[in-house]
Motif scaffolding. Structure first.
Motif, PDB file in Angstrom:
ATOM      1  N   GLU A 434       0.811  -1.206   0.000  1.00  0.00           N
ATOM      2  CA  GLU A 434       0.000   0.000   0.000  1.00  0.00           C
ATOM      3  C   GLU A 434       0.850   1.264   0.000  1.00  0.00           C
ATOM      4  OE1 GLU A 434      -2.289  -0.469   3.498  1.00  0.00           O
ATOM      5  OE2 GLU A 434      -3.554  -2.070   2.689  1.00  0.00           O
ATOM      6  N   ARG A 435       2.169   1.096   0.137  1.00  0.00           N
ATOM      7  CA  ARG A 435       3.057   2.255   0.267  1.00  0.00           C
ATOM      8  C   ARG A 435       3.127   3.020  -1.052  1.00  0.00           C
ATOM      9  NH1 ARG A 435       7.220  -0.070   2.949  1.00  0.00           N
ATOM     10  NH2 ARG A 435       6.126   0.441   4.862  1.00  0.00           N
ATOM     11  N   ILE A 436       3.074   4.327  -0.951  1.00  0.00           N
ATOM     12  CA  ILE A 436       3.137   5.196  -2.126  1.00  0.00           C
ATOM     13  C   ILE A 436       4.567   5.682  -2.270  1.00  0.00           C
ATOM     14  CG2 ILE A 436       2.223   7.275  -3.215  1.00  0.00           C
ATOM     15  CD1 ILE A 436      -0.215   6.998  -1.343  1.00  0.00           C
ATOM     16  N   ASN A 437       5.209   5.348  -3.362  1.00  0.00           N
ATOM     17  CA  ASN A 437       6.620   5.696  -3.533  1.00  0.00           C
ATOM     18  C   ASN A 437       6.841   7.196  -3.724  1.00  0.00           C
ATOM     19  OD1 ASN A 437       7.563   3.068  -3.265  1.00  0.00           O
ATOM     20  ND2 ASN A 437       7.189   2.618  -5.425  1.00  0.00           N
ATOM     21  N   VAL A 438       5.919   7.862  -4.419  1.00  0.00           N
ATOM     22  CA  VAL A 438       6.055   9.308  -4.617  1.00  0.00           C
ATOM     23  C   VAL A 438       4.742   9.953  -4.184  1.00  0.00           C
ATOM     24  CG1 VAL A 438       6.668  11.138  -6.231  1.00  0.00           C
ATOM     25  CG2 VAL A 438       7.553   8.825  -6.600  1.00  0.00           C
ATOM     26  N   PRO A 439       4.520  10.094  -2.879  1.00  0.00           N
ATOM     27  CA  PRO A 439       3.232  10.610  -2.415  1.00  0.00           C
ATOM     28  C   PRO A 439       3.136  12.125  -2.576  1.00  0.00           C
ATOM     29  CG  PRO A 439       4.690  10.247  -0.558  1.00  0.00           C
ATOM     30  CD  PRO A 439       5.430   9.769  -1.782  1.00  0.00           C
ATOM     31  N   ILE A 459       6.601  14.922  18.467  1.00  0.00           N
ATOM     32  CA  ILE A 459       7.691  14.660  17.524  1.00  0.00           C
ATOM     33  C   ILE A 459       7.201  13.593  16.558  1.00  0.00           C
ATOM     34  CG2 ILE A 459      10.026  13.731  17.263  1.00  0.00           C
ATOM     35  CD1 ILE A 459      10.632  14.815  20.065  1.00  0.00           C
ATOM     36  N   TYR A 460       7.438  13.790  15.276  1.00  0.00           N
ATOM     37  CA  TYR A 460       7.039  12.822  14.261  1.00  0.00           C
ATOM     38  C   TYR A 460       8.288  12.121  13.729  1.00  0.00           C
ATOM     39  CZ  TYR A 460       2.797  15.609  14.455  1.00  0.00           C
ATOM     40  OH  TYR A 460       1.684  16.273  14.907  1.00  0.00           O
ATOM     41  N   VAL A 461       8.187  10.789  13.573  1.00  0.00           N
ATOM     42  CA  VAL A 461       9.298  10.008  13.026  1.00  0.00           C
ATOM     43  C   VAL A 461       8.762   9.201  11.850  1.00  0.00           C
ATOM     44  CG1 VAL A 461      11.091   8.307  13.470  1.00  0.00           C
ATOM     45  CG2 VAL A 461      10.369   9.842  15.305  1.00  0.00           C
ATOM     46  N   SER A 462       9.391   9.359  10.687  1.00  0.00           N
ATOM     47  CA  SER A 462       8.932   8.672   9.490  1.00  0.00           C
ATOM     48  C   SER A 462      10.131   8.152   8.695  1.00  0.00           C
ATOM     49  CB  SER A 462       8.093   9.618   8.632  1.00  0.00           C
ATOM     50  OG  SER A 462       7.481   8.924   7.572  1.00  0.00           O
ATOM     51  N   ARG A 463       9.864   7.732   7.459  1.00  0.00           N
ATOM     52  CA  ARG A 463      10.914   7.243   6.565  1.00  0.00           C
ATOM     53  C   ARG A 463      11.402   8.367   5.664  1.00  0.00           C
ATOM     54  NH1 ARG A 463      10.316   1.285   5.839  1.00  0.00           N
ATOM     55  NH2 ARG A 463       8.463   0.655   7.018  1.00  0.00           N
ATOM     56  N   LYS A 464      12.611   8.213   5.164  1.00  0.00           N
ATOM     57  CA  LYS A 464      13.166   9.185   4.231  1.00  0.00           C
ATOM     58  C   LYS A 464      12.348   9.221   2.945  1.00  0.00           C
ATOM     59  CE  LYS A 464      17.699  10.891   2.850  1.00  0.00           C
ATOM     60  NZ  LYS A 464      19.168  10.628   2.890  1.00  0.00           N
ATOM     61  N   LEU A 465      11.633   8.141   2.670  1.00  0.00           N
ATOM     62  CA  LEU A 465      10.763   8.082   1.497  1.00  0.00           C
ATOM     63  C   LEU A 465       9.788   9.253   1.461  1.00  0.00           C
ATOM     64  CD1 LEU A 465       9.441   6.478  -0.903  1.00  0.00           C
ATOM     65  CD2 LEU A 465       8.051   5.324   0.830  1.00  0.00           C
ATOM     66  N   TYR A 466       9.284   9.645   2.648  1.00  0.00           N
ATOM     67  CA  TYR A 466       8.272  10.691   2.721  1.00  0.00           C
ATOM     68  C   TYR A 466       8.866  12.071   3.016  1.00  0.00           C
ATOM     69  CZ  TYR A 466       5.540   6.434   3.474  1.00  0.00           C
ATOM     70  OH  TYR A 466       4.988   5.187   3.355  1.00  0.00           O
ATOM     71  N   ALA A 467      10.197  12.175   3.167  1.00  0.00           N
ATOM     72  CA  ALA A 467      10.826  13.413   3.616  1.00  0.00           C
ATOM     73  C   ALA A 467      10.527  14.618   2.723  1.00  0.00           C
ATOM     74  CB  ALA A 467      12.332  13.215   3.745  1.00  0.00           C
ATOM     75  N   LYS A 492      23.523   6.081   1.270  1.00  0.00           N
ATOM     76  CA  LYS A 492      23.023   7.204   2.050  1.00  0.00           C
ATOM     77  C   LYS A 492      21.634   7.645   1.597  1.00  0.00           C
ATOM     78  CE  LYS A 492      27.737   8.829   2.898  1.00  0.00           C
ATOM     79  NZ  LYS A 492      28.695   9.961   2.813  1.00  0.00           N
ATOM     80  N   GLN A 493      21.141   7.064   0.508  1.00  0.00           N
ATOM     81  CA  GLN A 493      19.819   7.413   0.000  1.00  0.00           C
ATOM     82  C   GLN A 493      18.783   6.360   0.360  1.00  0.00           C
ATOM     83  OE1 GLN A 493      19.455  10.433  -1.301  1.00  0.00           O
ATOM     84  NE2 GLN A 493      21.656  10.703  -0.979  1.00  0.00           N
ATOM     85  N   ASP A 494      19.049   5.554   1.368  1.00  0.00           N
ATOM     86  CA  ASP A 494      18.128   4.507   1.792  1.00  0.00           C
ATOM     87  C   ASP A 494      16.788   5.128   2.164  1.00  0.00           C
ATOM     88  OD1 ASP A 494      16.817   2.331   2.784  1.00  0.00           O
ATOM     89  OD2 ASP A 494      18.107   2.054   4.540  1.00  0.00           O
ATOM     90  N   THR A 495      15.764   4.799   1.399  1.00  0.00           N
ATOM     91  CA  THR A 495      14.465   5.436   1.612  1.00  0.00           C
ATOM     92  C   THR A 495      13.772   4.960   2.882  1.00  0.00           C
ATOM     93  OG1 THR A 495      13.413   3.768   0.194  1.00  0.00           O
ATOM     94  CG2 THR A 495      14.096   5.845  -0.842  1.00  0.00           C
ATOM     95  N   ASP A 496      14.277   3.891   3.501  1.00  0.00           N
ATOM     96  CA  ASP A 496      13.682   3.392   4.737  1.00  0.00           C
ATOM     97  C   ASP A 496      14.330   3.987   5.984  1.00  0.00           C
ATOM     98  OD1 ASP A 496      11.762   1.757   3.582  1.00  0.00           O
ATOM     99  OD2 ASP A 496      13.155   0.082   3.359  1.00  0.00           O
TER     100      ASP A 496
END
Length: 505
Positions: A434-439, A459-467, A492-496
């Motif tokens: 269900e994850r959206i790669n380019v939301p 404080i919010y903590v998420s993945r780099k994918l959504y940064a 260094k570009q690990d989206t997780d």
């Protein structure tokens, strides 16, 4: 030092089992907690932390969901060490597996010694100890190494007592099987029973063992095995919907005949047994190829090793559910099979025996450096653990850490462990499909409506994918990312990788 002298010290006349066990302690326990939590380890971390949080050790939850997919004993062992050390850490998470690895090395030594001599036992122990995946799983928090230790110990116990078995000998054998089955499932009973059945057929010892004493000896083991399931059903857990015994049926019997997941191809173990034997596949394959020519000169116990390995391979391959690490229970028997070939009296193997001595030393040193030292050095400076420490330090500069609310926006599950959050704190997880790669901003706000009504204590903590999108939504928030070393092979570009968003104050 000459190879002959090394071989003599490892499994020859100068060898000592204490050398083997000391080496096992060094390899399995050094920097045990140094590596970051790896994939499935978060389940054991979440479930055990939830047991302490709820003060309920009979009903396992993953987050806020019922999760009785595994029996309770593997969780209880971690909880015991956490209680004894007053902390649930990566070290206490992995300590049961490391102790199980040590027990497996000792058990294969005694098994090899019983079926042939101490030379086979020692060489088998050294080969197993320098097998990469054995060391790997001995340093991972899971039920797999507990299952392996129990099965090998049960088989070693049987061989030690089979000639003059009494009631208590049978009772201990079945109790070990019951405890092993309480770690991972019924495979903990099936593997040793297959090994024993093969031996009884080869030895033609049916009448020796099929006695009323055997039946009575099963009863204590049944009571021990059923007790946790009965306790889970009748004590507390009013909102807990899962039935442990049904999950045993579902995860073991139903999965075997009507698999609902993990449906690897029929050739799965043809590929993964050699892989799981690395680096000793270089000797296992020749041992397998020469089996036919050696068969007439092999002892009954040597044939037992070959037959047991074959039947276990057939049993696991016949299952509809196949995964790479399901091959682990076959590894000790494949190691015994390989060691038996190396020590056979064929003159052509004299040089290979010396090679194996040198390779044991090389592989031991390589594993110590690659599995023990290097990860501990890396994660002492980088990774999610250091990220969590930096986040708490940075947030505490604005206000005390305990004042903050932390919301997890589909970050990796291990963040809950490293930030010491209660089970209910992990919110808004998204399944991979269900994850959206380019939301877009609208999509994230629809998925996570709490972002529309933010407060200054969260404080919010998420993945780099959504940064890229979150930086727009949370404009003015201070961001914190995982630190990486300046090395070419680090992604260094690990989206997780996690990113934290801290209110500016």
């Amino acid at each position: 030092m000459k190879l002959a002298a090394i071989a003599d010290s490892l499994w020859g006349n100068k060898a000592r089992v204490s050398y083997l066990l000391l080496a096992a302690v060094i390899l399995l326990f050094t920097c045990l907690g140094g590596r970051e939590i790896w994939t499935q380890e978060h389940r054991w971390a979440d479930i055990v932390s939830g047991m302490f949080y709820r003060n309920d050790f009979l009903h396992p939850y993953l987050g806020n969901s019922d999760y009785y997919d595994k029996p309770l004993l593997s969780y209880w062992l971690i909880a015991l060490f956490a209680k004894l050390t007053s902390a649930l850490t990566t070290w206490t998470l992995r300590l049961p597996s490391a102790l199980a690895g040590l027990l497996t090395v000792a058990s294969i030594y005694f098994l090899g010694k019983k079926i042939q001599d101490r030379h086979l036992g020692l060489l088998s122990g050294w080969l197993l100890l320098t097998t990469y995946y054995f060391v790997f799983w001995s340093r991972v928090s899971s039920a797999d190494m507990l299952n392996l230790a129990g099965t090998v110990f049960a088989v070693a116990w049987y061989f030690n007592k089979r000639e003059h078995a009494r009631f208590w000998d049978y009772a201990v054998f079945f109790l070990v099987i019951a405890l092993t089955s309480l770690c991972k499932g019924l495979v903990g009973a099936i593997v040793p029973l297959i090994a024993v059945l093969v031996d009884i057929i080869l030895q033609k010892s049916w009448k020796q063992h099929l006695r009323l004493t055997l039946v009575w000896a099963v009863i204590p083991a049944l009571l021990v095995y059923l007790s946790p399931f009965i306790a889970s059903s009748y004590f507390g857990g009013d909102s807990f919907a899962q039935n442990g015994l049904y999950l045993v049926y579902r995860e073991n019997i139903l999965r075997y005949f009507q698999p609902f997941d993990h449906q690897g191809p029929i050739y799965t173990y043809f590929l993964y047994l050699p892989v799981y034997l690395l680096p000793w596949t270089i000797f296992f394959i020749p041992a397998l190829l020469t089996l036919k020519s050696r068969w007439k000169n092999m002892t009954t116990d040597s044939r037992w090793v070959a037959w047991t390995l074959f039947v276990l391979f057939l049993f696991f391959t016949s299952s509809g559910s196949r995964r790479s690490y399901y091959v682990l229970p076959m590894v000790p028997f494949a190691v015994l099979f390989t060691a038996d070939w190396i020590l056979s009296g064929e003159p052509v193997l004299a040089r290979k025996r010396l090679w194996s001595a040198g390779l044991i030393v090389i592989f031991f040193a390589a594993l110590f450096a690659a599995v023990d030292v290097a990860p501990a050095w890396y994660y002492a400076k980088f990774g999610v653990n250091r990220f969590a420490v930096a986040l708490q330090k940075e947030a505490s500069r604005i206000k005390p850490w305990h004042v903050w609310n932390v919301v997890i926006l589909d970050a990796e599950s291990k963040m809950n462990f490293y930030l010491h959050l209660p089970p209910g704190a992990v919110k808004y997880h998204i399944k991979g499909t269900e994850r959206i790669n380019v939301p877009t901003s609208d999509q994230l706000l629809a998925m996570w409506p709490l972002l529309k009504n933010r407060d200054a204590n969260t404080i919010y903590v998420s993945r780099k994918l959504y940064a890229p999108v979150l930086q727009h939504i949370l404009a003015g928030y201070r961001t914190l990312e995982v630190a990486y070393p300046s090395l070419p092979f680090i992604n260094k570009q690990d989206t997780d990788s996690p990113v934290a968003y801290i209110p500016a104050g």
